[in-house]
Write a protein that holds these residues in place. Structure first.
Motif, short mmCIF file in Angstrom:
data_model
loop_
_atom_site.label_atom_id
_atom_site.label_comp_id
_atom_site.label_asym_id
_atom_site.label_seq_id
_atom_site.Cartn_x
_atom_site.Cartn_y
_atom_site.Cartn_z
N SER A 21 33.32 -0.95 -35.81
CA SER A 21 32.21 -1.46 -35.17
C SER A 21 32.58 -2.96 -34.44
O SER A 21 33.34 -3.76 -34.98
CB SER A 21 30.98 -1.86 -35.99
N CYS A 22 32.22 -2.91 -33.36
CA CYS A 22 32.48 -4.02 -32.52
C CYS A 22 31.16 -4.72 -32.22
O CYS A 22 30.32 -4.40 -31.49
CB CYS A 22 33.11 -3.60 -31.20
N ALA A 23 31.03 -5.95 -33.02
CA ALA A 23 29.72 -6.80 -32.79
C ALA A 23 30.13 -7.84 -31.59
O ALA A 23 30.95 -8.76 -31.55
CB ALA A 23 29.41 -7.26 -33.85
N SER A 25 28.42 -11.11 -29.56
CA SER A 25 27.44 -12.27 -29.61
C SER A 25 27.51 -13.28 -28.44
O SER A 25 28.64 -13.34 -27.96
CB SER A 25 27.47 -13.28 -30.95
N LYS A 76 21.61 -3.05 -31.82
CA LYS A 76 22.42 -4.07 -32.60
C LYS A 76 23.35 -4.81 -31.61
O LYS A 76 24.10 -5.67 -32.12
CB LYS A 76 23.19 -3.17 -33.78
N ASN A 77 23.39 -4.45 -30.53
CA ASN A 77 24.39 -4.85 -29.64
C ASN A 77 25.79 -4.77 -30.02
O ASN A 77 26.72 -5.59 -30.21
CB ASN A 77 24.25 -6.56 -29.26
N THR A 78 26.01 -3.34 -30.63
CA THR A 78 27.33 -3.04 -30.98
C THR A 78 28.09 -1.87 -30.22
O THR A 78 27.34 -1.22 -29.91
CB THR A 78 27.42 -2.92 -32.59
N ASP A 80 30.44 1.37 -31.38
CA ASP A 80 31.20 1.91 -32.70
C ASP A 80 31.96 2.79 -31.95
O ASP A 80 32.13 3.49 -30.92
CB ASP A 80 30.17 2.32 -33.64
#
Length: 125
Positions: A21-23, A25, A76-78, A80
């Motif tokens: 997963s790449c989160a 921010s 989630k603003n991710t 995957d």
């Protein structure tokens, strides 16, 4: 400030699965191109998969096509990366990267302005 953080790496046996997963921010992944890259020891960094949130397209390297799937979770603003049928040659540090305001998938590294620190994936018995 835009930050990317990868998670989900680890040790898995050949034939197994992992989900990275790449989160993000500080920035929404709308209207962006998000790429997954990997670098194995002694080898150059290579593109693995890409998703363009602007037009919804995805693209995969030939070596992972049919085994890896990239998807985006808007809530989630991710982004995957589901990796199935893993092989020892998939062992590498995996990075996510983003081209803000990008359109259309590609693996041109210099166009990706922000990169995560990477997560190690090891495929071994």
């Amino acid at each position: 400030q835009l930050q990317l953080v990868e998670s989900g790496g680890g040790l898995v046996q050949p034939g197994g699965s992992l989900r990275l997963s790449c989160a993000a921010s500080g920035f929404t992944l709308d209207y962006a191109v998000i790429g997954w890259f990997r670098q194995a020891p002694g080898k150059e960094r290579e593109g693995v998969s890409c998703i363009s949130s602007s037009d919804g397209t995805t693209y995969y390297a030939h070596s992972v096509k049919g085994r890896f799937t990239t998807s985006r979770d808007r809530a989630k603003n991710t982004v995957d990366l589901q990796m199935n049928s893993l092989k020892p040659e998939d062992t590498a540090v995996y990075y996510c990267a983003i081209e803000q305001s990008g359109y259309g998938c590609h693996f041109i590294s210099k166009r990706f302005g922000s990169w995560g620190p990477g997560t190690q994936v090891t495929v071994s018995s």
